[in-house]
Design a protein around this motif. Sequence first.
Motif, short mmCIF file in Angstrom:
data_model
loop_
_atom_site.label_atom_id
_atom_site.label_comp_id
_atom_site.label_asym_id
_atom_site.label_seq_id
_atom_site.Cartn_x
_atom_site.Cartn_y
_atom_site.Cartn_z
N GLY A 86 0.80 -1.20 0.00
CA GLY A 86 0.00 0.00 0.00
C GLY A 86 0.84 1.26 0.00
N THR A 87 0.22 2.38 -0.41
CA THR A 87 0.91 3.67 -0.44
C THR A 87 0.02 4.72 0.23
N TYR A 88 0.61 5.48 1.16
CA TYR A 88 -0.16 6.40 1.99
C TYR A 88 0.63 7.70 2.21
N ILE A 89 -0.10 8.74 2.59
CA ILE A 89 0.52 9.99 3.01
C ILE A 89 -0.24 10.53 4.22
N GLY A 90 0.51 10.99 5.23
CA GLY A 90 -0.14 11.57 6.41
C GLY A 90 0.77 11.59 7.61
N TYR A 91 0.17 11.45 8.79
CA TYR A 91 0.96 11.61 10.02
C TYR A 91 0.35 10.86 11.20
N SER A 92 1.16 10.74 12.24
CA SER A 92 0.73 10.17 13.51
C SER A 92 0.22 11.29 14.41
N ARG A 93 -0.96 11.14 14.96
CA ARG A 93 -1.52 12.17 15.83
C ARG A 93 -0.67 12.35 17.09
N GLN A 94 -0.13 11.25 17.61
CA GLN A 94 0.62 11.32 18.86
C GLN A 94 2.06 11.80 18.67
N PHE A 95 2.71 11.38 17.58
CA PHE A 95 4.16 11.60 17.48
C PHE A 95 4.58 12.64 16.45
N ARG A 96 3.64 13.23 15.76
CA ARG A 96 4.01 14.18 14.72
C ARG A 96 4.79 15.38 15.26
N ASN A 97 4.32 15.98 16.35
CA ASN A 97 4.97 17.18 16.87
C ASN A 97 6.40 16.95 17.33
N SER A 98 6.69 15.76 17.81
CA SER A 98 8.02 15.47 18.36
C SER A 98 8.94 14.79 17.35
N SER A 99 8.47 14.62 16.12
CA SER A 99 9.24 13.90 15.11
C SER A 99 9.70 14.84 14.00
N SER A 100 10.63 14.33 13.18
CA SER A 100 11.15 15.14 12.08
C SER A 100 10.13 15.33 10.97
N LYS A 233 11.02 21.98 13.61
CA LYS A 233 9.88 22.42 12.80
C LYS A 233 9.40 23.82 13.16
N ASP A 234 8.75 24.45 12.20
CA ASP A 234 8.06 25.71 12.41
C ASP A 234 6.62 25.51 11.96
N ALA A 235 5.73 25.33 12.92
CA ALA A 235 4.33 25.02 12.60
C ALA A 235 3.65 26.13 11.82
N ASN A 236 4.20 27.34 11.90
CA ASN A 236 3.59 28.49 11.22
C ASN A 236 4.20 28.77 9.85
N SER A 237 5.03 27.85 9.36
CA SER A 237 5.69 28.06 8.08
C SER A 237 5.55 26.83 7.20
N MET A 238 6.42 26.74 6.21
CA MET A 238 6.38 25.64 5.25
C MET A 238 7.05 24.38 5.85
N ALA A 239 6.71 23.22 5.28
CA ALA A 239 7.31 21.97 5.75
C ALA A 239 8.82 21.98 5.56
N SER A 240 9.28 22.64 4.49
CA SER A 240 10.72 22.69 4.21
C SER A 240 11.44 23.78 5.00
N ASP A 241 10.70 24.61 5.71
CA ASP A 241 11.30 25.74 6.43
C ASP A 241 11.66 25.35 7.86
N ASP A 301 2.20 22.76 5.15
CA ASP A 301 1.98 22.25 6.50
C ASP A 301 3.32 22.13 7.22
N GLY A 302 3.62 23.09 8.08
CA GLY A 302 4.92 23.14 8.73
C GLY A 302 5.22 21.99 9.67
N LEU A 303 4.21 21.27 10.11
CA LEU A 303 4.45 20.14 11.01
C LEU A 303 4.87 18.88 10.27
N GLY A 304 4.70 18.85 8.96
CA GLY A 304 5.21 17.76 8.15
C GLY A 304 4.26 16.59 7.97
N ASN A 305 4.45 15.90 6.85
CA ASN A 305 3.70 14.68 6.54
C ASN A 305 4.67 13.64 5.99
N SER A 306 4.32 12.39 6.17
CA SER A 306 5.16 11.29 5.71
C SER A 306 4.55 10.59 4.51
#
Length: 436
Positions: A86-100, A233-241, A301-306
């Motif tokens: 399978g192929t997916y895009i998104g994030y973990s609700r619990q670990f997103r803020n503390s992860s890269s 991370k900078d939640a108020n900016s771009m994912a690459s920022d 999305d400054g918090l990032g997605n995988s």
Amino acid sequence: MNLFKGEFCTGCGVCVSESEQVIKMDWDEYGFLKPVTIDGAIPRAAMKVCPFNPEPEAVVADEDQLAAIFLGQATKRDAEIGCFEGTYIGYSRQFRNSSSSGGIATYLFKQLLQEKIVDHLYVVREVKGGYEYQLFSNVEDIKRTSKTRYIPITLEKLFTEINKIEGRIAVSGVACFIKAIRLKQYYYPDLKNKIPFLIGIICGGWKSRFFTDFLAQHAGISGSYHNQQYRIKDANSMASDYSFGAYDEMDVFYQMKMSTVGDMWGSGLFKSKACDFCTDVLTELADVSLGDAWLPEYRTDGLGNSVIVTRTSLADQLIKKGILNGDLELNMVNKDKIIESQRPSFLHRQNGLKLRMRHAKSRGYVLPYVRKRMLKSISIVYSIVQLQRQVTREKSLRYWRSTPSLEAFHYKMYKELKRLRLVTRIYHKMRKLKML
């Protein structure tokens, strides 16, 4: 004759366990961990587990053949993605803020331990202000594993000590490390049960420790540093920022935006030579592959997605279970989205490979064995880009080695980086105009 001279090595260290204590890992002059011996020769027996072996055994010569052995039960196959479920895009609700990125790796680590699929994780953790692979078994301390580290580390101790470890182990790693583990499992089948799950990290290139020295100086640290963080991370900016930060010897924290140092990935600065001969963009041999969702719809999305590619039924079950119980915020996507998220890496690693091989052979190098289906012809303009990237990579390491000073480095590299920007800009413009 032993063909291995160490030029094409990322320091995975798996060869150490095949050397009867002849090999040890040590820092080379360019800031990489490399295998060294008293006489300078790597035993041929140790080469069988090398992911950059120039003369591999035919049955395990490349990633396609290894995938057939270890991931042959996968229901889908793709020339660029490999075997997958399978192929997916998104994030973990619990670990997103503390992860890269989206925190999916940390989520999977937790599930693997909680569901007793494994008893231990072998992952990169902080050790006395630095980072190295460590055995980890405490689910309550899982967040300590959740950051990306762009500094050389080695699997050296895993296979020299694995017989002393009770229970099963999950390991995370970049493509070449995962390939070395699969080679080890092929020659020692019991290790497939001992290491039942591999988490693959999609890698943009293996960096020298000079890279971190460079970033620390750029952040304002003039002396030694420790506990560096590469993806703040900078939640108020771009994912690459995102930012880099580290503590100086007085425990003062310095931080700077990575955007201020330019393109550290496309330019190839401080990158291992071996990376230019790796064709595995999506860690094709892992049970699950994880990377950043570098796509227009996710960049804001400054918090990032995988991006996630599951390659075994177990990995896919873990992901789907997380979606159903609300732990994961994921969208199932077409495989083309995954490919597009890493398109620059595909273009460089695979499309430019034939030219790089021809150029390296002309310089007398004995090259790693690569998948012949990856050898493609490219335009003259893109050939110039490829050759200039090689110059930039080589000179960045050589200049920093001779003068590890930010000011001197910028002065010496200015013309090479300017040339690379110019030819790259011309190439992109011609592609956009469909002239290539």
